[in-house]
Every structure is written in structure tokens, then in C-alpha cells.
Design a protein around this motif. Structure first.
Motif, mmCIF file in Angstrom:
data_model
loop_
_atom_site.group_PDB
_atom_site.id
_atom_site.type_symbol
_atom_site.label_atom_id
_atom_site.label_comp_id
_atom_site.label_asym_id
_atom_site.label_seq_id
_atom_site.Cartn_x
_atom_site.Cartn_y
_atom_site.Cartn_z
ATOM 1 N N GLY A 114 0.807 -1.225 0.000
ATOM 2 C CA GLY A 114 0.000 0.000 0.000
ATOM 3 C C GLY A 114 0.839 1.274 0.000
ATOM 4 O O GLY A 114 0.406 2.303 -0.519
ATOM 5 N N GLN A 115 2.049 1.215 0.565
ATOM 6 C CA GLN A 115 2.933 2.380 0.550
ATOM 7 C C GLN A 115 3.352 2.716 -0.880
ATOM 8 O O GLN A 115 3.376 3.872 -1.281
ATOM 9 C CB GLN A 115 4.173 2.121 1.416
ATOM 10 N N GLU A 117 1.653 1.848 -3.531
ATOM 11 C CA GLU A 117 0.465 2.227 -4.292
ATOM 12 C C GLU A 117 0.058 3.662 -4.000
ATOM 13 O O GLU A 117 -0.296 4.414 -4.915
ATOM 14 C CB GLU A 117 -0.678 1.258 -3.982
ATOM 15 N N ALA A 118 0.129 4.051 -2.731
ATOM 16 C CA ALA A 118 -0.220 5.429 -2.385
ATOM 17 C C ALA A 118 0.739 6.390 -3.092
ATOM 18 O O ALA A 118 0.324 7.405 -3.656
ATOM 19 C CB ALA A 118 -0.161 5.629 -0.865
ATOM 20 N N ALA A 119 2.026 6.066 -3.064
ATOM 21 C CA ALA A 119 3.020 6.930 -3.711
ATOM 22 C C ALA A 119 2.792 6.981 -5.224
ATOM 23 O O ALA A 119 2.860 8.050 -5.836
ATOM 24 C CB ALA A 119 4.432 6.423 -3.410
ATOM 25 N N ASN A 120 2.486 5.838 -5.792
ATOM 26 C CA ASN A 120 2.222 5.764 -7.233
ATOM 27 C C ASN A 120 1.057 6.669 -7.629
ATOM 28 O O ASN A 120 1.169 7.479 -8.556
ATOM 29 C CB ASN A 120 1.921 4.288 -7.576
ATOM 30 N N VAL A 121 -0.056 6.554 -6.909
ATOM 31 C CA VAL A 121 -1.231 7.357 -7.251
ATOM 32 C C VAL A 121 -0.943 8.851 -7.075
ATOM 33 O O VAL A 121 -1.446 9.682 -7.826
ATOM 34 C CB VAL A 121 -2.456 6.924 -6.405
ATOM 35 N N LEU A 122 -0.109 9.187 -6.097
ATOM 36 C CA LEU A 122 0.220 10.609 -5.895
ATOM 37 C C LEU A 122 1.201 11.113 -6.956
ATOM 38 O O LEU A 122 1.483 12.304 -7.013
ATOM 39 C CB LEU A 122 0.814 10.819 -4.495
ATOM 40 N N GLY A 123 1.746 10.220 -7.754
ATOM 41 C CA GLY A 123 2.592 10.649 -8.863
ATOM 42 C C GLY A 123 4.081 10.647 -8.581
ATOM 43 O O GLY A 123 4.868 11.102 -9.408
ATOM 44 N N TYR A 124 4.503 10.131 -7.420
ATOM 45 C CA TYR A 124 5.939 10.032 -7.144
ATOM 46 C C TYR A 124 6.586 9.105 -8.182
ATOM 47 O O TYR A 124 5.999 8.081 -8.549
ATOM 48 C CB TYR A 124 6.196 9.427 -5.760
ATOM 49 N N GLN A 128 11.838 8.440 -6.476
ATOM 50 C CA GLN A 128 11.320 9.198 -5.331
ATOM 51 C C GLN A 128 10.650 8.257 -4.343
ATOM 52 O O GLN A 128 10.850 8.374 -3.129
ATOM 53 C CB GLN A 128 10.296 10.235 -5.802
ATOM 54 N N LEU A 132 12.332 8.347 -0.818
ATOM 55 C CA LEU A 132 11.604 9.176 0.155
ATOM 56 C C LEU A 132 10.640 8.384 1.030
ATOM 57 O O LEU A 132 10.458 8.689 2.203
ATOM 58 C CB LEU A 132 10.802 10.259 -0.577
ATOM 59 N N ILE A 133 10.015 7.388 0.429
ATOM 60 C CA ILE A 133 8.938 6.695 1.155
ATOM 61 C C ILE A 133 9.414 5.349 1.713
ATOM 62 O O ILE A 133 9.194 5.041 2.886
ATOM 63 C CB ILE A 133 7.715 6.450 0.228
ATOM 64 N N LEU B 52 -3.419 1.290 -11.048
ATOM 65 C CA LEU B 52 -2.653 0.384 -10.191
ATOM 66 C C LEU B 52 -2.659 -1.016 -10.791
ATOM 67 O O LEU B 52 -1.809 -1.847 -10.461
ATOM 68 C CB LEU B 52 -3.241 0.354 -8.777
ATOM 69 N N GLN B 84 1.464 10.261 -16.922
ATOM 70 C CA GLN B 84 1.701 11.124 -15.760
ATOM 71 C C GLN B 84 0.655 12.238 -15.725
ATOM 72 O O GLN B 84 0.137 12.601 -14.675
ATOM 73 C CB GLN B 84 3.125 11.701 -15.844
ATOM 74 N N PHE B 94 -7.736 5.072 0.054
ATOM 75 C CA PHE B 94 -7.713 3.631 0.265
ATOM 76 C C PHE B 94 -8.520 3.234 1.498
ATOM 77 O O PHE B 94 -8.706 4.027 2.423
ATOM 78 C CB PHE B 94 -6.268 3.150 0.491
ATOM 79 N N ASN B 98 -3.169 4.022 4.060
ATOM 80 C CA ASN B 98 -1.827 4.067 3.452
ATOM 81 C C ASN B 98 -1.144 5.418 3.603
ATOM 82 O O ASN B 98 -0.488 5.906 2.676
ATOM 83 C CB ASN B 98 -1.881 3.671 1.977
ATOM 84 N N PHE B 100 1.850 7.825 4.998
ATOM 85 C CA PHE B 100 3.278 7.569 5.162
ATOM 86 C C PHE B 100 3.625 7.754 6.643
ATOM 87 O O PHE B 100 3.549 8.863 7.163
ATOM 88 C CB PHE B 100 4.080 8.510 4.277
ATOM 89 N N HIS B 102 6.253 7.806 8.425
ATOM 90 C CA HIS B 102 7.418 8.575 8.870
ATOM 91 C C HIS B 102 7.245 10.058 8.589
ATOM 92 O O HIS B 102 8.139 10.839 8.920
ATOM 93 C CB HIS B 102 8.683 8.046 8.202
ATOM 94 N N VAL B 116 6.033 16.411 -6.454
ATOM 95 C CA VAL B 116 5.507 15.929 -7.728
ATOM 96 C C VAL B 116 5.035 17.088 -8.598
ATOM 97 O O VAL B 116 5.372 17.163 -9.772
ATOM 98 C CB VAL B 116 4.353 14.925 -7.491
#
Ligand SMILES: Nc1ncnc2c1ncn2[C@@H]1O[C@H](COP(=O)(O)OP(=O)(O)O)[C@@H](O)[C@H]1O
Ligand SMILES: [Mg+2]
Lengths: 214, 251
Positions: A114-115, A117-124, A128, A132-133, B52, B84, B94, B98, B100, B102, B116
Motif C-alpha cells: 500500500g505504501q 500504491e499510495a506513492a504511485n497514485v500521488l505521482g511520485y 522518489q 523518500l517513502i 494500479l 503522468q 484507500f 496508506n 506515510f 514517517h 511531484v
């Protein structure tokens, strides 16, 4: 031989022991990351090759590996690796990279999908996301295992005696033999113990620093 | 204007055909709810829409631009730059947040806009604080996710998605991981967003909520759309599977 002389002679070796320790960490920790990525590679050939490398490094004694690296080229090709020091550093780094790789791999694989996937959807980007994550969380998770490995490394530096590299323990053994004295072993023991106290202290601090999240 | 078009989506996992020819259109300002038994493919539809998962067949279109186009029954995806761009149109909330762990709450919300979208730190922080305020979390900006309740974490994740200023927001069972007494605060936030004309697609098991908030409801079963229409139409459906599904919810 007085205690002072003994200590001074061994002291010269301590610097070398510390150097083995520091250089091994410096090379093996990044190298371990590359090995870990190879181990997790989707390319079957790379993955199998790296798996074999890791199993050999972990499945045979480091002492034997040092002997092979130092004397192997002579028996195989008739050429001499002049530098015992270089052989020690290469041997230790290759060996420890395998152990660190497995620690990194288990750490990376323990991060929930899920970490990503969340980063992917946010466009990282992929880089990155990892830097970063994922990586910061991996570091926190693997710290205890890394601490164990570093403590083992402190003690393992004594294995350099296998190819007669003049680090502290090698010198200590020579003095003990020539002076029929037990004292060098006491000095060596105290040295390793104090080193590891410092390692444990530093790693404790690091863990504390990362304890602000779960 | 259509924000999202999914045309003839097909998706299999190995031999298991999970989505069999599904088409969905979402217009600007519209709220679409997807309901249906578990395992019917609702998450898979959202995961295909948010890229996804890769679609096997069908089109995926955001604001008239193809992210994936069906060519002879196979979805062909656009190039990296266009994907993109397509990605910048949507956000996803979700089931299990999910966040982050940290990053502080504030950083969770403002990091992606800065890294981004390359917005300035000042602007991103201002937007983030406004969103947190809107979510009733102004005082939690410096907290870390593990210090928050599930409901608070889910509100942070909604703020995180909104900070990217998406044209459409997807929710995959946003209250399913929450204790029952916490679901209300999330449903309230989503209703507020609906009243601000946010375009949303919501997978949910909260039937009365779906009825209240939706302009349109889709009932899915076994990878197909069994029923779709206004909440009135769908809930009055004479379809056997639909009726059976609703009966289970009404106990
Ligand atoms: N990654 C996957 N690999 C294999 N099967 C999957 C995968 N994801 C979902 N499925 C299967 O696809 C079907 C639909 O799942 P899902 O879309 O999660 O349903 P829902 O969200 O409606 O409960 C289920 O049978 C599920 O087991
Ligand atoms: Mg689901």
C-alpha cells in the motif's frame, strides 16, 4: 616486555583493526544494496547468480574466503596479490555485502504494498518512492539486524590473522607466543568489548532518533 | 463534460476473468457509487481506473484524453508523459489509508504537491493547512499517523488526495477499516465534498449513505454491471440479484 610496550605494539594494530572495520562498512553497506536489488531482480539469470553468490558467502567461513582471495590467484594464475590489506578489505566487503543484502531484502519486502500504491497514485517517480517513502522505513526496521551484523564485524576483524595481516589480534597472538604471556589476550578482549559498547551506544541513539514514528 | 470514461473494460487475473466488459461514465460534479457483493470486482475497477492494475481490454479516458485505448481488443497505454498527465486528474482514498508513517500529518498532505507538482513550499503548506482545517484536523498538523484514530487518519488521507487538486476522487470502501462509531465522520466529510460538487466514485457498503449522496449507483456482481441508475431506480430494482443483495443489508 612491560605492559606499556605490549600495549603500544598492539595499539599500532588497533588502528588497522579499526580501518578494516570502517572500510568494510563503507564498501559493504552500499554494495549490499546493489546485491539486494540483484537478488530481487525480475531477471532470472541475475537473480540466480546473486542467490548463488549470497549462499556461497554465507555458507563458507570468512577465514576460508580470505585465504582464497589472497592465495587463490597465485595457485590459479601464478600471480601474487601483493597486498594483504587489499585482500582483507575485498574479502570482508564481499562477505558482509551478502549479509547486508539479505537484511535489506527482508526489510524492503516487509514494507506494505500500500505504501508503493499510495506513492504511485500521488505521482511520485519510482526513484522518489524508494528514496523518500520506502528506504526511510526500511532503515528503521532493519536497524536491530544491522546492529547485530556490525557487532559481529568488530569481532570478525580478528580473522585477518588468517593471511597474517598485522592487525591488533594478529600482533597480540605473536606477543603472547613470544612472551608466554596471557596479557595480550586480555588487552584484545577489552578492545573488542569497548568497541562494541560504542557500537551498541551509537545504534541505540540511532534507534531512538527514529522512534518518533511507528 | 465527462471527467472519466471507461469503455468495455476487461480484466483477468490468470485464468480468472474478474471484469467482463464494464463501461462507466462520470460527468463533472457527479457522485457515482459502486455497490455489490465482495469479490464482485469493485476494487479491480477502481484499481484499473487509477492505473494500479493494467487493463486487458477497453479504453480509459480522462477529460477526453486517452490514458489507454482499445486496439483490437487489447488496451494500449499512452506514453509515460501522457500517463503522468492522466494521473494528475485523479486521487484515490484507500480502505486502510496508506498514510506515510514517517511523515507528519502536514508533510503527508504537502509533500506530493511540492515534490511531484513542484509547487512552492509556502503555497503547498498554506493549502495543506486549509485542507486540514476543513477536515477538522488543524491541531494535528504536527502529529504522526500512529498518534491518530482511524477516522482521523482517513481524513488526513482525504486531505492528502485533495491537496493534489484532482478532478475526480476515488474511494475504495473508505469506512470499512474503521470502528462503526468512526464511520460517520468520514461519511460526513464525503457528503460535504459532494455538496461542493467534487466529482467522486465511491465503492461502499453503506447503503443509506450511497442512497443519500449519489447521483448514480452501479450494482456490480461477478464482474458485470447488473443494475445502474439513480438511487431511486436502483433501490427499486426488480432484479433478483439486486434484491437479494439489498435484503442481506436490510437484515
Ligand atoms: N491481484 C490479484 N490476483 C488475483 N486475483 C485477484 C487479484 N485482485 C483481485 N483478485 C480477485 O478478483 C476478484 C474481484 O476482486 P475485487 O475487485 O477485490 O472485488 P471487490 O472489491 O468487489 O470485493 C476476486 O475474486 C479476487 O479474489
Ligand atoms: Mg474491494
Amino acid at each position: 616486555m612491560s605492559f606499556g610496550t605490549m600495549f603500544l605494539q598492539m595499539g599500532a594494530g588497533m588502528g588497522k583493526s579499526l580501518l578494516i572495520f570502517a572500510l568494510t562498512l563503507l564498501f559493504s553497506m552500499p554494495l549490499g544494496m546493489i546485491v539486494a536489488f540483484g537478488r530481487m531482480s525480475k531477471n532470472k539469470i541475475i537473480q540466480t547468480a546473486v542467490k548463488f553468490y549470497i549462499s556461497v558467502m554465507r555458507g563458507t567461513p570468512l577465514m576460508l574466503q580470505l585465504l582464497v582471495i589472497f592465495y587463490g590467484p597465485y595457485y590459479l594464475f601464478g600471480m601474487n596479490i601483493g597486498s594483504r590489506f587489499a585482500a582483507v578489505i575485498v574479502g570482508f566487503s564481499l562477505n558482509y555485502a551478502a549479509y547486508f543484502a539479505e537484511i535489506y531484502r527482508s526489510g524492503i519486502q516487509s514494507i506494505p504494498v500500500g505504501q508503493y500504491e499510495a506513492a504511485n497514485v500521488l505521482g511520485y517517480s519510482k526513484t522518489q518512492t524508494f528514496m523518500l517513502i520506502i528506504l526511510p522505513q526500511v532503515i528503521k526496521r532493519i536497524l536491530p539486524a544491522v546492529t547485530n551484523e556490525i557487532i559481529t564485524l568488530v569481532k570478525d576483524t580478528s580473522l585477518a590473522f588468517a593471511i597474517a595481516y598485522q592487525e591488533m589480534f594478529t600482533i597480540g597472538k605473536q606477543i603472547a607466543a613470544s612472551q608466554t604471556s596471557f596479557l595480550p589476550f586480555v588487552i584484545a578482549g577489552v578492545f573488542y568489548y569497548v568497541m562494541n559498547l560504542m557500537v551498541a551506544f551509537a545504534m541505540d541513539k540511532a534507534e531512538e532518533k527514529l522512534s518518533y514514528y511507528r | 463534460m465527462d471527467i472519466l470514461n471507461i469503455n468495455h473494460l476487461r480484466k483477468s487475473f490468470g485464468d480468472l476473468e474478474v471484469i467482463k466488459d464494464i463501461s462507466i461514465t462520470v460527468k463533472e460534479g457527479e457522485v457515482l457509487s459502486i455497490i455489490g457483493p465482495s469479490g464482485s470486482g469493485k476494487s479491480t475497477v477502481l484499481r484499473c481506473a487509477t492505473m494500479l492494475e493494467t487493463m486487458d481490454g477497453g479504453d480509459l479516458v480522462y477529460l477526453g484524453e486517452y490514458a489507454a485505448k482499445d486496439e483490437n481488443g487489447v488496451s494500449v497505454y499512452a506514453d509515460k508523459a501522457n500517463l503522468q498527465k492522466a494521473k494528475s486528474n485523479f486521487g484515490l482514498v484507500f480502505q486502510n489509508f496508506n498514510l506515510f508513517p514517517h511523515y507528519s500529518v502536514l508533510k503527508n498532505v504537502m509533500d506530493a504537491p511540492v515534490r511531484v507538482q513542484k509547487r512552492s513550499v509556502e503555497e503547498a503548506e498554506k493549502t495543506a493547512r486549509e485542507l486540514l482545517e476543513q477536515m477538522g484536523l488543524a491541531d494535528k498538523a504536527d502529529a504522526y499517523p500512529h498518534q491518530l484514530s482511524g477516522g482521523q487518519q482517513q481524513r488526513v488521507s482525504i486531505a492528502r488526495a485533495l491537496a493534489m487538486q484532482p478532478k475526480i476522487l476515488f474511494f475504495d470502501e473508505p469506512t470499512s477499516a474503521l470502528d462503526p462509531e468512526l464511520t460517520g465522520e468520514i461519511l460526513k466529510v464525503i457528503k460535504e465534498l459532494a455538496s461542493q460538487d467534487m466529482t467522486m466514485v465511491i465503492v461502499t457498503h453503506e447503503m443509506s449513505f450511497a442512497r443519500d449522496v449519489s447521483d448514480k449507483i452501479i450494482f456490480m456482481d461477478n464482474g458485470v454491471i447488473v443494475e445502474e441508475g439513480t438511487p431511486e431506480e436502483v433501490f427499486a430494482s426488480e432484479n433478483q440479484r439486486m434484491k437479494e443483495f439489498l435484503r442481506r443489508f436490510n437484515g
